[in-house]
Motif scaffolding. Structure first.
Motif, mmCIF file in Angstrom:
data_model
loop_
_atom_site.group_PDB
_atom_site.id
_atom_site.type_symbol
_atom_site.label_atom_id
_atom_site.label_comp_id
_atom_site.label_asym_id
_atom_site.label_seq_id
_atom_site.Cartn_x
_atom_site.Cartn_y
_atom_site.Cartn_z
ATOM 1 N N ASP A 1 0.804 -1.217 0.000
ATOM 2 C CA ASP A 1 0.000 0.000 0.000
ATOM 3 C C ASP A 1 0.844 1.278 0.000
ATOM 4 O O ASP A 1 0.326 2.361 0.228
ATOM 5 N N HIS B 1 5.099 -1.706 2.281
ATOM 6 C CA HIS B 1 3.946 -1.670 3.169
ATOM 7 C C HIS B 1 4.152 -0.567 4.209
ATOM 8 O O HIS B 1 5.261 -0.355 4.693
ATOM 9 N N GLN C 1 -5.375 2.887 -4.132
ATOM 10 C CA GLN C 1 -4.614 1.686 -3.800
ATOM 11 C C GLN C 1 -3.319 2.004 -3.049
ATOM 12 O O GLN C 1 -3.061 1.409 -2.011
ATOM 13 N N HIS C 2 -2.507 2.907 -3.589
ATOM 14 C CA HIS C 2 -1.184 3.164 -3.033
ATOM 15 C C HIS C 2 -1.014 4.644 -2.710
ATOM 16 O O HIS C 2 -1.546 5.510 -3.397
#
Length: 632
Positions: free
Chosen positions: A29, A42, A65-66
């Motif tokens: 993420d 992460h 998402q990220h």
């Protein structure tokens, strides 16, 4: 070499389509971009240990998402970032002197401190650095060398200063108490295996063992390290000099060849810029070495100083560095060799082969520092000494003795320098572009009493006359005025009497002293070639006739010693004829005038013209004659 391992998990980083990721069941993420590289990571493991990432993520908006974090100015690049990331994931990583600086700067950038989590990366790296790296000799040098890639970060974190302090403190320590480099450790083991432990204990330690290892450093770090070693005060100045010589021999090889190639027409602008950059770095390096030279006389050899001076001339360093080197050379120029003084001239204003001007400066500085101190105290102190002998009077006597010793040493060094200068003159005389004024200036820097004989000086003059056949009569006279024919050996006189390149009056002068010498020994004069005889005959001089014998029976009145030499006062005598011809030929050209317009008296008149009073040479002859008469 010391190292530290952290973490226990296997390495799960992999690359897929130019993106580095971590194998995990949890979807990534966080996207971190470090200098063109992308990492899919992460948030939880990284943000729990990196305060900087926490702040960036809290201030930047999240995507579906990220969350993207860009670190364009990350110190150490992708390798250092990956070490920090693996530490956050608990993956096994290894730290050593080669990567601890990059890792320490990266951990500081990410703010991986104790405020975020106990036992964080900054703390662990500091413990390893202080307890292991700084305690090892080789580790300290390697770490200091790697700080060059992170100068600002290393200064702020005091990595550079702590490494320099550790190296300086170990340099004054016995080598057996220091964890040495591989080469030194192997050398020590070989000595122990050959000589035994007892023999090694009795053998003195290599005091300059540290010089070769620190020579690996760049000039900026080396300069700071040497300053710290010198300020410590435990290392003798001669070892400092040896260390500088090792460093110069490593970083300044084949300067003349390299610069000569650089001076040739370059094929492109990039080649020219590269050559200029190399020259600039070498110039900075040389000036730094000059600034590190110990102030004590003899700390470095005169040969090494002259090599630095040659390099300084080639690299065109600052005039202050050149003058400092010239001043240091002057303090010990009696140790120099003629070849060391042949400094190539690269000046655009002069087309001579060698830089004679810098040698003139060296010789002038030598004569200034070599002046003898006074050898007698003031008159008032002498009066007090006669009236009362005390401890202060004994101190005066001691100072007088010391001053006389220093005066004697100064005279001895001048005799050595005179031989070196005459040899130097023989070498530079071959240069067809060498001006007469510079040749004479070098010859006259040495006082007359320093030359016990003038044979080498005569050879240099002969070489100069052969290399400069276009000299006119006035210039040849100027050149020969530095020569004292009374100090020539028999062989040199024989050569000079037949040397057609010398002025006529010099040949006559040589004949005069040779005939006088022959009269004392009963020998014969030099057999001259026909052309010289014809030249002398045109001046009514007949060198074939020997001087008349001295009377051994006539008494010598004290008021007129000349009357004992038969025919000496007669105008027809041969000696008188020589005197008259020397006087006639001793005319001064316009070029021989001093700047103030007054004529300069010829040295030859003082040497050759017979005065009304007796000469020392004839006085010696007459004293011999008197002793023979008294015995009879």
């Amino acid at each position: 070499m010391k190292f530290m391992k952290l973490g226990s998990r296997p390495d799960t980083f992999y690359t897929n389509e130019a993106v580095r990721s971590v194998s995990s069941e949890v979807t990534s993420d966080l996207v971190v971009q470090v200098k063109g590289s992308r990492y899919l990571l992460h948030k939880f493991p990284l943000l729990s240990k990196c305060l900087r990432l926490q702040r960036i993520c809290s201030e930047s908006p999240e995507t579906l998402q990220h969350q993207i974090v860009q670190l364009p100015d990350f110190p150490g690049g992708t390798e250092a970032f990956e070490l920090c990331a693996k530490f956050c994931y608990g993956i096994t990583i290894t730290f050593s002197a080669y990567n601890i600086v990059a890792a320490r700067c990266a951990a500081e950038y990410l703010q991986m401190t104790e405020d975020v989590e106990k036992g964080n990366l900054v703390y662990k790296l500091e413990v390893f650095f202080n307890s292991c790296i700084l305690h090892g000799w080789r580790d300290s040098i390697v770490t200091l060398h790697t700080t060059k890639a992170f100068p600002l970060w290393s200064e702020d974190l005091r990595i550079t200063s702590r490494c320099i302090e550790a190296i300086a403190s170990k340099a004054s320590t016995h080598p057996f108490k220091v964890s040495l480099s591989h080469s030194h450790s192997r050398r020590v083991r070989d000595d122990v295996s050959c000589n035994g432990v007892e023999g090694q204990r009795q053998r003195p330690a290599a005091k300059g063992w540290w010089a070769e290892d620190i020579a690996e450093l760049g000039i900026d770090l080396y300069w700071r390290t040497m300053i710290a070693i010198k300020s410590d005060g435990k290392i003798p100045s001669n070892l400092i000099g040896e260390a500088l010589q090792i460093y110069a021999s490593r970083w300044l090889p084949n300067i003349s060849r390299r610069i000569k190639a650089n001076r040739e027409p370059a094929g492109s602008n990039s080649d020219s810029d590269s050559a200029s950059e190399v020259t600039s770095k070498s110039r900075l390096l040389l000036e730094s070495i000059v600034s590190l030279l110990p102030s004590e006389k003899g700390a470095v050899s005169c040969s090494f100083l002259l090599k630095l001076l040659k390099a300084a001339n080639i690299l065109n360093v600052s005039s202050s560095s050149k003058m400092e080197l010239a001043r240091r050379v002057a303090l010990q120029v009696e140790e120099a060799r003629v070849g060391d003084l042949l400094i190539p001239s690269l000046s655009s204003s002069s087309n001579t082969l060698y830089d004679v001007d810098i040698v003139l400066i060296i010789l002038e500085q030598f004569m200034l520092q070599g002046q003898s101190p006074p050898t007698s105290p003031p008159r008032s102190k002498l009066g007090t000494e006669r009236r009362r002998r005390s401890r202060s009077a004994e101190n005066i006597d001691f100072k007088l003795q010391e001053s006389r010793r220093s005066s004697s040493a100064s005279h001895s060094s001048k005799l050595k320098v005179a031989k070196i200068v005459d040899g130097y003159l023989r070498q530079i005389a071959k240069d067809i572009n060498l001006p007469l004024s510079k040749f004479i200036a070098v010859a006259e820097t040495i006082p007359d009493f320093s030359r016990l004989d003038h044979d080498e000086l005569y050879r240099a003059i002969d070489i100069y006359l052969k290399a400069h056949p276009d000299l006119n009569k006035s210039e040849r006279k100027k050149l020969c005025r530095v020569l004292d024919c009374k100090k020539l050996s028999v062989e040199a006189c024989m050569h000079a009497a037949q040397n057609e390149k010398l002025p006529l009056r010099v040949v006559v002068q040589v004949l005069f002293f040779e005939q006088a010498r022959a009269a004392t020994t009963g020998g014969k004069g030099t057999d001259l070639p026909s052309n010289i005889k014809a030249l002398l005959a045109s001046h009514n001089i007949d060198p074939s006739k020997p001087p008349r014998a001295l009377s051994t029976t006539t008494s010598i009145p004290g008021h007129d010693q000349w009357s004992t030499v038969s025919g000496l006062r007669s105008p027809k005598s041969r000696i008188s004829t020589l005197r008259m011809k020397l006087a006639e030929d001793d005319d001064l050209d316009e070029n021989d005038m001093n700047p103030d317009g007054m004529g300069r008296p010829s040295k030859f008149k003082g040497f050759c013209a017979l005065p009304t009073g007796p000469k020392k040479m004839f006085s010696r002859l007459l004293s011999t004659n008197r002793n023979a008469t008294e015995k009879s």
